[in-house]
Design a protein around this motif. Sequence first.
Motif, PDB file in Angstrom:
ATOM      1  N   THR A 153       0.819  -1.218   0.000  1.00  0.00           N
ATOM      2  CA  THR A 153       0.000   0.000   0.000  1.00  0.00           C
ATOM      3  C   THR A 153       0.850   1.264   0.000  1.00  0.00           C
ATOM      4  N   VAL A 154       1.898   1.284   0.818  1.00  0.00           N
ATOM      5  CA  VAL A 154       2.742   2.483   0.904  1.00  0.00           C
ATOM      6  C   VAL A 154       3.410   2.818  -0.425  1.00  0.00           C
ATOM      7  N   PRO A 155       4.027   1.852  -1.139  1.00  0.00           N
ATOM      8  CA  PRO A 155       4.568   2.198  -2.466  1.00  0.00           C
ATOM      9  C   PRO A 155       3.494   2.629  -3.463  1.00  0.00           C
ATOM     10  N   LEU A 156       2.288   2.073  -3.351  1.00  0.00           N
ATOM     11  CA  LEU A 156       1.210   2.502  -4.255  1.00  0.00           C
ATOM     12  C   LEU A 156       0.826   3.960  -3.997  1.00  0.00           C
ATOM     13  N   LEU A 157       0.789   4.362  -2.725  1.00  0.00           N
ATOM     14  CA  LEU A 157       0.494   5.765  -2.420  1.00  0.00           C
ATOM     15  C   LEU A 157       1.612   6.690  -2.888  1.00  0.00           C
ATOM     16  N   ILE A 158       2.862   6.238  -2.760  1.00  0.00           N
ATOM     17  CA  ILE A 158       3.985   7.045  -3.264  1.00  0.00           C
ATOM     18  C   ILE A 158       3.905   7.185  -4.774  1.00  0.00           C
ATOM     19  N   LEU A 159       3.565   6.083  -5.461  1.00  0.00           N
ATOM     20  CA  LEU A 159       3.376   6.151  -6.914  1.00  0.00           C
ATOM     21  C   LEU A 159       2.226   7.083  -7.272  1.00  0.00           C
ATOM     22  N   HIS A 160       1.170   7.038  -6.495  1.00  0.00           N
ATOM     23  CA  HIS A 160       0.040   7.938  -6.718  1.00  0.00           C
ATOM     24  C   HIS A 160       0.449   9.408  -6.592  1.00  0.00           C
ATOM     25  N   LEU A 161       1.213   9.730  -5.568  1.00  0.00           N
ATOM     26  CA  LEU A 161       1.665  11.103  -5.379  1.00  0.00           C
ATOM     27  C   LEU A 161       2.653  11.532  -6.463  1.00  0.00           C
ATOM     28  N   PHE A 162       3.492  10.608  -6.904  1.00  0.00           N
ATOM     29  CA  PHE A 162       4.509  10.937  -7.903  1.00  0.00           C
ATOM     30  C   PHE A 162       3.891  11.208  -9.271  1.00  0.00           C
ATOM     31  N   LEU A 163       2.835  10.489  -9.640  1.00  0.00           N
ATOM     32  CA  LEU A 163       2.233  10.626 -10.964  1.00  0.00           C
ATOM     33  C   LEU A 163       0.974  11.487 -10.977  1.00  0.00           C
ATOM     34  N   HIS A 164       0.581  12.006  -9.846  1.00  0.00           N
ATOM     35  CA  HIS A 164      -0.657  12.776  -9.777  1.00  0.00           C
ATOM     36  C   HIS A 164      -0.564  14.071 -10.590  1.00  0.00           C
ATOM     37  N   ASP A 165      -1.688  14.454 -11.207  1.00  0.00           N
ATOM     38  CA  ASP A 165      -1.748  15.698 -11.970  1.00  0.00           C
ATOM     39  C   ASP A 165      -2.089  16.841 -11.013  1.00  0.00           C
ATOM     40  N   TYR A 166      -1.077  17.596 -10.593  1.00  0.00           N
ATOM     41  CA  TYR A 166      -1.278  18.664  -9.622  1.00  0.00           C
ATOM     42  C   TYR A 166      -1.790  19.951 -10.265  1.00  0.00           C
ATOM     43  N   SER A 167      -1.845  20.002 -11.584  1.00  0.00           N
ATOM     44  CA  SER A 167      -2.323  21.209 -12.256  1.00  0.00           C
ATOM     45  C   SER A 167      -3.815  21.182 -12.539  1.00  0.00           C
ATOM     46  N   GLY A 168      -4.468  20.053 -12.347  1.00  0.00           N
ATOM     47  CA  GLY A 168      -5.886  19.964 -12.668  1.00  0.00           C
ATOM     48  C   GLY A 168      -6.537  18.815 -11.925  1.00  0.00           C
ATOM     49  N   SER A 169      -7.426  18.109 -12.612  1.00  0.00           N
ATOM     50  CA  SER A 169      -8.177  17.013 -12.005  1.00  0.00           C
ATOM     51  C   SER A 169      -8.347  15.905 -13.026  1.00  0.00           C
ATOM     52  N   SER A 184      -1.807  10.477 -15.010  1.00  0.00           N
ATOM     53  CA  SER A 184      -2.827  10.758 -13.998  1.00  0.00           C
ATOM     54  C   SER A 184      -3.772   9.578 -13.832  1.00  0.00           C
ATOM     55  N   CYS A 185      -4.063   8.855 -14.915  1.00  0.00           N
ATOM     56  CA  CYS A 185      -4.913   7.656 -14.802  1.00  0.00           C
ATOM     57  C   CYS A 185      -4.195   6.541 -14.037  1.00  0.00           C
ATOM     58  N   ILE A 186      -2.897   6.383 -14.277  1.00  0.00           N
ATOM     59  CA  ILE A 186      -2.125   5.390 -13.521  1.00  0.00           C
ATOM     60  C   ILE A 186      -2.097   5.765 -12.042  1.00  0.00           C
ATOM     61  N   SER A 187      -1.945   7.063 -11.752  1.00  0.00           N
ATOM     62  CA  SER A 187      -1.951   7.528 -10.368  1.00  0.00           C
ATOM     63  C   SER A 187      -3.275   7.217  -9.685  1.00  0.00           C
ATOM     64  N   LEU A 188      -4.380   7.470 -10.380  1.00  0.00           N
ATOM     65  CA  LEU A 188      -5.694   7.188  -9.806  1.00  0.00           C
ATOM     66  C   LEU A 188      -5.888   5.694  -9.568  1.00  0.00           C
ATOM     67  N   ASN A 189      -5.465   4.872 -10.507  1.00  0.00           N
ATOM     68  CA  ASN A 189      -5.601   3.427 -10.338  1.00  0.00           C
ATOM     69  C   ASN A 189      -4.767   2.920  -9.163  1.00  0.00           C
ATOM     70  N   ALA A 190      -3.578   3.501  -8.965  1.00  0.00           N
ATOM     71  CA  ALA A 190      -2.749   3.097  -7.829  1.00  0.00           C
ATOM     72  C   ALA A 190      -3.440   3.406  -6.502  1.00  0.00           C
ATOM     73  N   SER A 191      -4.089   4.570  -6.406  1.00  0.00           N
ATOM     74  CA  SER A 191      -4.802   4.908  -5.172  1.00  0.00           C
ATOM     75  C   SER A 191      -6.005   3.999  -4.946  1.00  0.00           C
ATOM     76  N   ILE A 192      -6.687   3.611  -6.014  1.00  0.00           N
ATOM     77  CA  ILE A 192      -7.842   2.709  -5.869  1.00  0.00           C
ATOM     78  C   ILE A 192      -7.397   1.335  -5.389  1.00  0.00           C
ATOM     79  N   VAL A 193      -6.307   0.818  -5.962  1.00  0.00           N
ATOM     80  CA  VAL A 193      -5.798  -0.493  -5.536  1.00  0.00           C
ATOM     81  C   VAL A 193      -5.367  -0.443  -4.070  1.00  0.00           C
ATOM     82  N   ALA A 194      -4.712   0.647  -3.663  1.00  0.00           N
ATOM     83  CA  ALA A 194      -4.322   0.794  -2.260  1.00  0.00           C
ATOM     84  C   ALA A 194      -5.549   0.821  -1.356  1.00  0.00           C
ATOM     85  N   SER A 195      -6.615   1.476  -1.783  1.00  0.00           N
ATOM     86  CA  SER A 195      -7.846   1.532  -0.988  1.00  0.00           C
ATOM     87  C   SER A 195      -8.476   0.151  -0.850  1.00  0.00           C
ATOM     88  N   VAL A 196      -8.439  -0.631  -1.923  1.00  0.00           N
ATOM     89  CA  VAL A 196      -9.004  -1.990  -1.872  1.00  0.00           C
ATOM     90  C   VAL A 196      -8.213  -2.854  -0.905  1.00  0.00           C
TER      91      VAL A 196
END
Length: 303
Positions: A153-169, A184-196
């Motif tokens: 989970t921790v590496p997935l959250l780090i990947l999410h933060l690293f690839l997140h689109d900070y300029s928009g949504s 940004s789609c890869i970042s979102l998928n990483a956060s969803i997998v971590a949540s699961v």
Amino acid sequence: MDNGIAENSSPTRSKWRKVAYGGMQPGFDDNHTDESFLEDIVMNANVVKRDMLKVMQDSVSISEYLCIVALVGLVWTYTLRSTLDETSLLYLDVSLLGSGFLLLLLTEEMLSLNLLLHYLLNVFFFTTGLYVLAPIYQTLTRSISSDSIWAVTVPLLILHLFLHDYSGSTVRAPGALNNPTLTSCISLNASIVASVFIASRLPSSIHVFAIMLFSLQVFLFAPLITYCIKKYSFRLHLCFAFSLMAVTLAFVYTLHRLLFVLLLGLLVFVTLVCPYWLIRLQEYKFEINGPWDEAKLCFAVTD
């Protein structure tokens, strides 16, 4: 007499011409240039002069989202410790959903009734699907230890933060001109997998449904809300961001002192040190443009 005839009959050397597609010119090498080659050299034509205050203000968005992810981690931790029960989580979900739609109504100028109904319909299908899939999520990682879950989970959250689109949504309104990027789609998928993974460690399906609804609300819609606030009023965006930082630091302090120091250091590094570092590095940037650059079209090519 013969020498004069020989001199007149010798071919004169042609003048070198600057042409792109003329082939090799007789008497000159393929890479030959004359004295006028460096006359068109331009140095630092595209270097942007950055302002320290402007860069610091732009970095606030990154610190703001770091605090949002930290708050998600706090809710996960308190839920796994049974400090937050399913009823409290459901109340939190409803309050977040209501406040999110209220902020959208107040800050989004182009929000119409059809678009609002579109969002409400998507939220309905979204929550219904989560409720149906909650029993499956609950038993998804039953044979895996909790340490392994946190180690993934921790590496997935780090990947999410690293690839997140900070300029928009990542969530865009229907008919938006720009689609979400691949990162940004890869970042979102990483956060969803971590949540699961985190939700699968909870004891009941209602717990799983509540924590998944909370996590996906934050990861999907929090960037949209913060983007709308920033577009509506930059001063309001700064007030909201610094208030969120203060609340996050207060909750982290109650959880663990070392985590508080690490988060505070990270926020200071992102908001103050990195902008100063970027401004200092601009002094060493040296860009050269000249005739050797590739040609660029000065108009848009459309069908």
